[in-house]
Scaffold this motif. Structure first.
Motif, mmCIF file in Angstrom:
data_model
loop_
_atom_site.group_PDB
_atom_site.id
_atom_site.type_symbol
_atom_site.label_atom_id
_atom_site.label_comp_id
_atom_site.label_asym_id
_atom_site.label_seq_id
_atom_site.Cartn_x
_atom_site.Cartn_y
_atom_site.Cartn_z
ATOM 1 N N ALA A 84 54.585 42.288 42.061
ATOM 2 C CA ALA A 84 54.203 40.993 41.499
ATOM 3 C C ALA A 84 55.358 40.007 41.488
ATOM 4 O O ALA A 84 55.137 38.796 41.400
ATOM 5 C CB ALA A 84 53.665 41.182 40.084
ATOM 6 N N GLU A 85 56.590 40.515 41.574
ATOM 7 C CA GLU A 85 57.747 39.616 41.594
ATOM 8 C C GLU A 85 57.920 38.921 42.936
ATOM 9 O O GLU A 85 58.680 37.969 43.044
ATOM 10 C CB GLU A 85 59.022 40.390 41.259
ATOM 11 C CG GLU A 85 59.040 40.965 39.856
ATOM 12 C CD GLU A 85 60.360 41.650 39.534
ATOM 13 O OE1 GLU A 85 61.235 41.641 40.422
ATOM 14 O OE2 GLU A 85 60.504 42.192 38.420
ATOM 15 N N LEU B 158 50.488 38.896 41.574
ATOM 16 C CA LEU B 158 50.709 38.588 40.160
ATOM 17 C C LEU B 158 49.417 38.145 39.489
ATOM 18 O O LEU B 158 49.083 38.588 38.381
ATOM 19 C CB LEU B 158 51.777 37.501 40.033
ATOM 20 C CG LEU B 158 52.034 36.960 38.626
ATOM 21 C CD1 LEU B 158 52.535 38.075 37.714
ATOM 22 C CD2 LEU B 158 53.019 35.811 38.656
ATOM 23 N N ILE B 159 48.651 37.282 40.165
ATOM 24 C CA ILE B 159 47.382 36.815 39.600
ATOM 25 C C ILE B 159 46.399 37.973 39.457
ATOM 26 O O ILE B 159 45.696 38.101 38.445
ATOM 27 C CB ILE B 159 46.794 35.705 40.491
ATOM 28 C CG1 ILE B 159 47.720 34.473 40.460
ATOM 29 C CG2 ILE B 159 45.393 35.329 40.035
ATOM 30 C CD1 ILE B 159 47.306 33.385 41.413
ATOM 31 N N HIS B 160 46.363 38.852 40.467
ATOM 32 C CA HIS B 160 45.446 39.998 40.402
ATOM 33 C C HIS B 160 45.810 40.929 39.245
ATOM 34 O O HIS B 160 44.933 41.353 38.473
ATOM 35 C CB HIS B 160 45.510 40.758 41.725
ATOM 36 C CG HIS B 160 44.720 42.042 41.706
ATOM 37 N ND1 HIS B 160 43.338 42.075 41.723
ATOM 38 C CD2 HIS B 160 45.136 43.345 41.658
ATOM 39 C CE1 HIS B 160 42.933 43.327 41.685
ATOM 40 N NE2 HIS B 160 44.004 44.115 41.652
ATOM 41 N N ILE B 161 47.097 41.236 39.109
ATOM 42 C CA ILE B 161 47.518 42.126 38.023
ATOM 43 C C ILE B 161 47.251 41.473 36.671
ATOM 44 O O ILE B 161 46.785 42.128 35.732
ATOM 45 C CB ILE B 161 49.011 42.476 38.188
ATOM 46 C CG1 ILE B 161 49.217 43.301 39.462
ATOM 47 C CG2 ILE B 161 49.537 43.227 36.974
ATOM 48 C CD1 ILE B 161 50.674 43.578 39.782
ATOM 49 N N ARG B 162 47.521 40.175 36.563
ATOM 50 C CA ARG B 162 47.263 39.474 35.307
ATOM 51 C C ARG B 162 45.763 39.484 34.980
ATOM 52 O O ARG B 162 45.377 39.646 33.815
ATOM 53 C CB ARG B 162 47.789 38.043 35.402
ATOM 54 C CG ARG B 162 47.548 37.218 34.139
ATOM 55 C CD ARG B 162 48.201 37.873 32.942
ATOM 56 N NE ARG B 162 47.783 37.224 31.721
ATOM 57 C CZ ARG B 162 48.469 36.253 31.125
ATOM 58 N NH1 ARG B 162 49.588 35.809 31.677
ATOM 59 N NH2 ARG B 162 48.041 35.723 30.006
ATOM 60 N N HIS B 163 44.934 39.344 36.015
ATOM 61 C CA HIS B 163 43.488 39.387 35.790
ATOM 62 C C HIS B 163 43.062 40.759 35.278
ATOM 63 O O HIS B 163 42.246 40.867 34.349
ATOM 64 C CB HIS B 163 42.758 39.067 37.100
ATOM 65 C CG HIS B 163 41.273 39.186 37.002
ATOM 66 N ND1 HIS B 163 40.497 38.304 36.274
ATOM 67 C CD2 HIS B 163 40.414 40.095 37.532
ATOM 68 C CE1 HIS B 163 39.218 38.665 36.360
ATOM 69 N NE2 HIS B 163 39.147 39.751 37.115
ATOM 70 N N GLU B 164 43.625 41.826 35.842
ATOM 71 C CA GLU B 164 43.303 43.174 35.383
ATOM 72 C C GLU B 164 43.748 43.387 33.944
ATOM 73 O O GLU B 164 43.050 44.024 33.144
ATOM 74 C CB GLU B 164 43.962 44.209 36.304
ATOM 75 C CG GLU B 164 43.418 44.209 37.734
ATOM 76 C CD GLU B 164 41.957 44.617 37.770
ATOM 77 O OE1 GLU B 164 41.572 45.494 36.975
ATOM 78 O OE2 GLU B 164 41.198 44.057 38.584
ATOM 79 N N TRP B 165 44.920 42.838 33.607
ATOM 80 C CA TRP B 165 45.394 42.979 32.224
ATOM 81 C C TRP B 165 44.531 42.168 31.263
ATOM 82 O O TRP B 165 44.229 42.607 30.149
ATOM 83 C CB TRP B 165 46.847 42.508 32.133
ATOM 84 C CG TRP B 165 47.853 43.547 32.500
ATOM 85 C CD1 TRP B 165 48.313 43.835 33.742
ATOM 86 C CD2 TRP B 165 48.508 44.466 31.628
ATOM 87 N NE1 TRP B 165 49.217 44.857 33.714
ATOM 88 C CE2 TRP B 165 49.363 45.270 32.413
ATOM 89 C CE3 TRP B 165 48.465 44.687 30.261
ATOM 90 C CZ2 TRP B 165 50.154 46.272 31.884
ATOM 91 C CZ3 TRP B 165 49.260 45.689 29.722
ATOM 92 C CH2 TRP B 165 50.088 46.465 30.527
ATOM 93 N N ASP B 166 44.141 40.977 31.690
ATOM 94 C CA ASP B 166 43.355 40.107 30.798
ATOM 95 C C ASP B 166 42.000 40.712 30.454
ATOM 96 O O ASP B 166 41.396 40.347 29.440
ATOM 97 C CB ASP B 166 43.163 38.738 31.455
ATOM 98 C CG ASP B 166 44.462 37.949 31.497
ATOM 99 O OD1 ASP B 166 45.403 38.346 30.791
ATOM 100 O OD2 ASP B 166 44.530 36.951 32.236
#
Length: 279
Positions: free
Chosen positions: A230-231, A237-245
């Motif tokens: 993601a860095e 980064l957007i995909h990982i953030r979506h999974e976390w959200d």
């Protein structure tokens, strides 16, 4: 002829004795093992030489890096000392000038006080002379008043000049003090940032290992790339953030919990086997 035949027989016997070991069973296998041992020993010696050379080069590189850091630190210290010395010299010079200005102000005030005292003294002497019937001519009063007013004007202009110089010096000193306060605040903030960065590096080292110990070809590098992708990619980064959200819930939700604000550090090993794996 007999002598030549004897020499030939002797040579044939020597040749048979020399060739005899080659006909014994296992000779060639023993020779192959001996040759293989010699080859491996040569390879080990070459590998040790290469490792020793690489270690020397690495140590030389580390020493050069240390020397560069030391030189950089020394230059920074020298620069800071020189800046502080210049500031102290400038402040001392400003304080000296301010002290002289204040001395001039004190001298001017003393002159004003003397002039006022002189006026009072003349008034008293004039009154005493009047009681005795002695009156000075009006021209003397006019001349005295003219001289007094001239001196008052001169002292007033000097007082205003010295006050202006004092205000300018105070502004300069306050500016220097403000710059010093700003530098102290910036230095403190820099130390805090470095401390936070060091803490982050220590946490990342505990979670992902020390990056200096893992070259690109290391077996753990693919996992490290996976967790740090993601860095380097906004889409990731957007995909990982979506999974976390998807798992964002209130703190009192019965079927979940909030995402922790920081890294969840691993617990200490509970046995020796686990400890060896962590190391």
């Amino acid at each position: 002829w007999a002598q030549a035949r004897d020499e030939a027989e002797e040579a044939r016997r020597e040749l048979q004795e020399a060739v005899q070991p080659l006909r014994e069973p296992g000779y060639w296998e023993a020779l192959r093992r001996k040759t293989e041992r010699a080859r491996k020993r040569k390879q080990r010696l070459q590998r040790r030489k290469q490792e020793a050379r690489a270690a020397r080069e690495e140590e030389a590189a580390r020493a050069a890096e240390r020397e560069a850091k030391i030189d950089q630190w020394r230059a920074k210290c020298i620069q800071e000392v020189e800046e502080k010395t210049r500031e102290q010299e400038l402040k001392a010079a400003a304080d000296n000038v301010l002290s002289k200005v204040r001395k001039k102000q004190a001298d001017t005030k003393r002159m004003v006080d003397i002039l006022l005292g002189l006026e009072k003294l003349r008034k008293l002497r004039k009154e005493a002379a009047g009681r005795k019937g002695v009156c000075p001519p009006p021209s003397a009063d006019e001349e005295f008043e003219t001289q007094v007013e001239s001196l008052k004007t001169l002292l007033k202009s000097r007082t205003e000049l010295y006050e202006a110089e004092e205000r300018a010096l105070k502004v300069m000193l306050e500016g220097k003090q403000e710059e010093e306060r700003k530098r102290e605040i910036e230095k403190k903030q820099k130390k805090e940032r470095e401390k936070l960065l060091q803490q982050k590096l220590e946490i990342d080292s505990k979670l992902f290992g020390d990056p200096d110990e893992f070259p690109l070809a290391h077996v753990l590098q693919p996992f490290r790339d996976y967790y740090l992708q993601a860095e380097h990619s906004v889409a990731t980064l957007i995909h990982i953030r979506h999974e976390w959200d998807r798992y964002l819930v209130p703190a009192d939700h019965p079927e979940g919990s909030c995402i922790p604000p920081g890294w969840v550090l691993p617990t200490l090993p509970t046995n020796d086997i686990w400890a060896t794996a962590v190391r």
